[in-house]
Design an enzyme around this catalytic site. Structure first.
Site, mmCIF file in Angstrom:
data_model
loop_
_atom_site.group_PDB
_atom_site.id
_atom_site.type_symbol
_atom_site.label_atom_id
_atom_site.label_comp_id
_atom_site.label_asym_id
_atom_site.label_seq_id
_atom_site.Cartn_x
_atom_site.Cartn_y
_atom_site.Cartn_z
ATOM 1 N N CYS A 50 50.620 30.920 -12.060
ATOM 2 C CA CYS A 50 49.913 30.254 -10.964
ATOM 3 C C CYS A 50 50.482 30.627 -9.605
ATOM 4 O O CYS A 50 49.746 31.019 -8.697
ATOM 5 C CB CYS A 50 49.961 28.745 -11.155
ATOM 6 S SG CYS A 50 49.095 27.835 -9.847
ATOM 7 N N GLU A 105 35.494 35.529 -9.426
ATOM 8 C CA GLU A 105 36.254 35.235 -8.216
ATOM 9 C C GLU A 105 36.684 36.515 -7.513
ATOM 10 O O GLU A 105 36.522 36.654 -6.290
ATOM 11 C CB GLU A 105 37.485 34.398 -8.573
ATOM 12 C CG GLU A 105 37.164 32.955 -8.913
ATOM 13 C CD GLU A 105 38.385 32.173 -9.357
ATOM 14 O OE1 GLU A 105 38.345 30.930 -9.262
ATOM 15 O OE2 GLU A 105 39.377 32.793 -9.817
ATOM 16 N N HIS A 113 26.467 11.075 6.698
ATOM 17 C CA HIS A 113 25.433 11.980 7.204
ATOM 18 C C HIS A 113 25.847 12.574 8.557
ATOM 19 O O HIS A 113 26.434 11.875 9.379
ATOM 20 C CB HIS A 113 24.119 11.203 7.360
ATOM 21 C CG HIS A 113 22.981 12.039 7.840
ATOM 22 N ND1 HIS A 113 22.331 12.941 7.027
ATOM 23 C CD2 HIS A 113 22.392 12.117 9.052
ATOM 24 C CE1 HIS A 113 21.381 13.542 7.718
ATOM 25 N NE2 HIS A 113 21.396 13.059 8.954
ATOM 26 N N GLU A 128 26.440 14.184 0.696
ATOM 27 C CA GLU A 128 25.678 12.940 0.696
ATOM 28 C C GLU A 128 24.591 12.958 -0.373
ATOM 29 O O GLU A 128 24.129 11.906 -0.834
ATOM 30 C CB GLU A 128 25.063 12.670 2.070
ATOM 31 C CG GLU A 128 23.971 13.631 2.486
ATOM 32 C CD GLU A 128 23.417 13.310 3.874
ATOM 33 O OE1 GLU A 128 22.773 12.252 4.013
ATOM 34 O OE2 GLU A 128 23.656 14.108 4.806
ATOM 35 N N LYS A 161 45.676 34.241 -5.278
ATOM 36 C CA LYS A 161 44.216 34.380 -5.328
ATOM 37 C C LYS A 161 43.553 33.568 -4.227
ATOM 38 O O LYS A 161 42.653 34.051 -3.532
ATOM 39 C CB LYS A 161 43.705 33.928 -6.691
ATOM 40 C CG LYS A 161 42.187 33.868 -6.802
ATOM 41 C CD LYS A 161 41.760 33.086 -8.024
ATOM 42 C CE LYS A 161 42.008 31.599 -7.861
ATOM 43 N NZ LYS A 161 41.622 30.826 -9.064
ATOM 44 N N TYR A 206 35.600 33.367 -14.931
ATOM 45 C CA TYR A 206 35.894 32.948 -13.554
ATOM 46 C C TYR A 206 36.801 33.933 -12.837
ATOM 47 O O TYR A 206 36.643 34.152 -11.630
ATOM 48 C CB TYR A 206 36.467 31.525 -13.537
ATOM 49 C CG TYR A 206 37.879 31.379 -14.035
ATOM 50 C CD1 TYR A 206 38.952 31.453 -13.156
ATOM 51 C CD2 TYR A 206 38.142 31.153 -15.384
ATOM 52 C CE1 TYR A 206 40.261 31.312 -13.612
ATOM 53 C CE2 TYR A 206 39.442 31.011 -15.842
ATOM 54 C CZ TYR A 206 40.490 31.097 -14.958
ATOM 55 O OH TYR A 206 41.775 30.966 -15.406
ATOM 56 N N CYS A 236 46.798 31.459 -9.190
ATOM 57 C CA CYS A 236 46.110 30.537 -8.287
ATOM 58 C C CYS A 236 46.471 30.711 -6.817
ATOM 59 O O CYS A 236 45.585 30.791 -5.958
ATOM 60 C CB CYS A 236 46.423 29.089 -8.685
ATOM 61 S SG CYS A 236 46.414 28.756 -10.451
#
Length: 482
Positions: free
Chosen positions: A42, A181, A465, A470, A50, A177, A47
């Site tokens: 990681c 990615e 908003h 939302e 990356k 992934y 992670c």
């Protein structure tokens, strides 16, 4: 029997470090051996670097949006060597933090490969042996290359961060992934990206509607994504007779992103000729295999010590991370359970609670949120629509729209918000978000889903908003039921 240590941890990734530190803080005598760099996949090869590359790759689109908003800006050349230098300096800093934390906790560090000799004995690469009452294996996973001729010519995810030069063209093989990615990252950095995936759609195992939207976005961004396609043959350029006319035009690849610099050695480097199952032939600076990972258990002496391994080489453990050998435990990707860094950290903490604090704790692997850092991002927790449909008794609430920021800039980008709801008890069984910063949103939505929130709980929350998120609290009617 007197042991050298109460605990010996093999592997210095996030899970192993957490277990070692928390165990040492109980007063236990703890050692940890790491054959590579502290921090594991990681921090050093996954992670963290990356995500920094993701940030770098997003700037060309930001500059384009800025012009639409009235700013007179222009993207310059991307300086890979400068970025790479800062990247590795940051990784060095983080590794130093890991070492400092271990030292402060009283953990003895061995910078060497460690293997098991028996249920209580560990041998280091230099020949030194130590005994421990408990051994924890936290060696993570490693990337795999496919079983095809000349596969060694390609690179894997561990190699991406070590490239001295940014390639002008790359073929990414895979549809998971990691593949998706890095296709987005490298495309954003100005690399001509082609991607082959043998399946019918990328990101197998995730929500089908979300997968389709991301696939379309990647194609719109100029990534040459070819589904149902794989490599038939590959070799150094010049070994076979290659028709150089079938280059990027034949594959429908368009250059996109910022101008690339720092690749002055590209002409001298041997490029790779590839023939695909769709009949296309092309030459690339690099072929990047993102074709899966496997548990890092080879040569550790596990089976000889009596530990049971699964079909993929994963260490089989019970709910308390204990293997078939009572003194040997395992956590993280090496167990093949939920292969995410935060899960490994939780497993490490649960191990200490169970073994050193006398408080049996099972790591919770249910409803774990995750994020895929494609462009746009994808955040998910719980059931996919396909899983929910197979289960039955569900309502699907879903909306897809052009977000305000991109619509104003004239882009066609769309986002997706989806909730999977149980028809009877009204609990939200799954949440899927495809949008900028979806990773940030799913962390917060995941709290509600984990708590067992109902659709009506979502509805009672007043919308913020104007935001994309939302929509999660304003979808009133299901679009499908099953």
């Amino acid at each position: 029997m007197a042991f050298d240590y109460d605990l010996f941890v093999i592997g210095g990734g996030s899970g192993g470090v957490r277990a070692a530190r928390t165990a040492a803080e109980t007063g236990a005598k703890v050692a940890l051996a790491e054959e590579s760099r502290m921090g594991g996949t990681c921090v050093i090869r996954g992670c963290v670097p990356k995500k920094l590359m993701v940030f770098a790759s997003e700037f060309p689109a930001m500059f384009e949006d800025a012009r639409a908003y009235g700013w007179q800006v222009k993207a310059g050349a991307f300086d890979w060597p400068a970025f790479r230098g800062r990247l590795h300096a940051e990784l060095d800093r983080l590794e130093g933090i890991y070492r400092t934390m271990l030292g402060r906790s009283g953990v003895e560090i061995h910078d060497a490969r460690a293997v098991l000799k028996d249920a209580h004995t560990v041998e280091l690469a230099g020949g030194a042996t130590f005994t421990a009452k408990h051994v924890l294996v936290a060696t993570g996973g490693v990337p795999m290359r496919p079983g095809i001729a000349n596969a060694e010519l390609g690179i894997v995810s561990d190699d991406i961060f070590l490239m001295e030069e940014l390639p002008r063209s790359i073929l990414i093989v895979g549809g998971g992934y990691i593949a998706c990615e890095f296709a987005c990252i490298l495309n954003g950095l100005g690399v001509e990206v082609t991607q082959y995936y043998r399946g019918a759609q990328i990101l197998r195992g995730f929500d089908g509607e979300a997968r389709g939207l991301i696939s379309e976005a990647m194609l719109d961004a100029g990534i040459g994504l070819h589904l149902g396609t794989n490599i038939v043959d590959m070799c150094p350029e010049g070994a076979p007779q290659v028709d150089q006319g079938t280059n990027s035009d034949a594959l429908g690849v368009e250059q996109s992103g910022a101008e690339v610099t720092g690749d002055s050695g590209a002409a001298a480097r041997k490029r790779i000729w590839v023939k695909a199952t769709n009949g296309h032939e092309n030459v690339f600076d690099h072929v990047f295999f993102a074709t899966g990972r496997r548990p890092n258990t080879d040569g550790l002496g596990l089976e000889e010590a009596g530990v049971t391994l699964g079909r993929r080489g994963e260490i089989e453990v019970d709910a308390h991370s204990q293997s078939a050998v009572p003194s040997i435990y395992a956590i993280g990707d090496v167990t093949g359970r939920v292969e995410l860094t935060p899960v490994a950290i939780r497993e490490g903490a649960a191990f200490t609670e169970t073994v050193f604090k006398g408080n049996p704790v099972k790591a919770d692997h249910d409803l774990v949120p995750s994020a895929i850092f494609t462009q746009p991002e994808y955040g998910a927790i719980g059931m996919t629509e396909e899983e929910a449909t197979e289960r039955g008794g569900v309502e699907i609430y879903c909306t897809s729209f052009r977000p305000m920021q991109h619509a104003f800039a004239g882009h066609s980008d769309r986002v997706l918000m989806k909730l999977i709801v149980d028809r009877e008890d009204r609990r939200v069984l799954g949440c899927h978000i495809v949008a900028d910063n979806a990773g940030e949103m799913i962390q917060l939505a995941g709290i509600a889903v984990k708590m067992g929130a109902t659709k009506e709980d979502f509805d009672r929350v007043v919308a913020v908003h104007p935001t994309m998120s939302e929509e999660l609290v304003t979808m009133k009617s299901p679009v499908r039921t099953a």
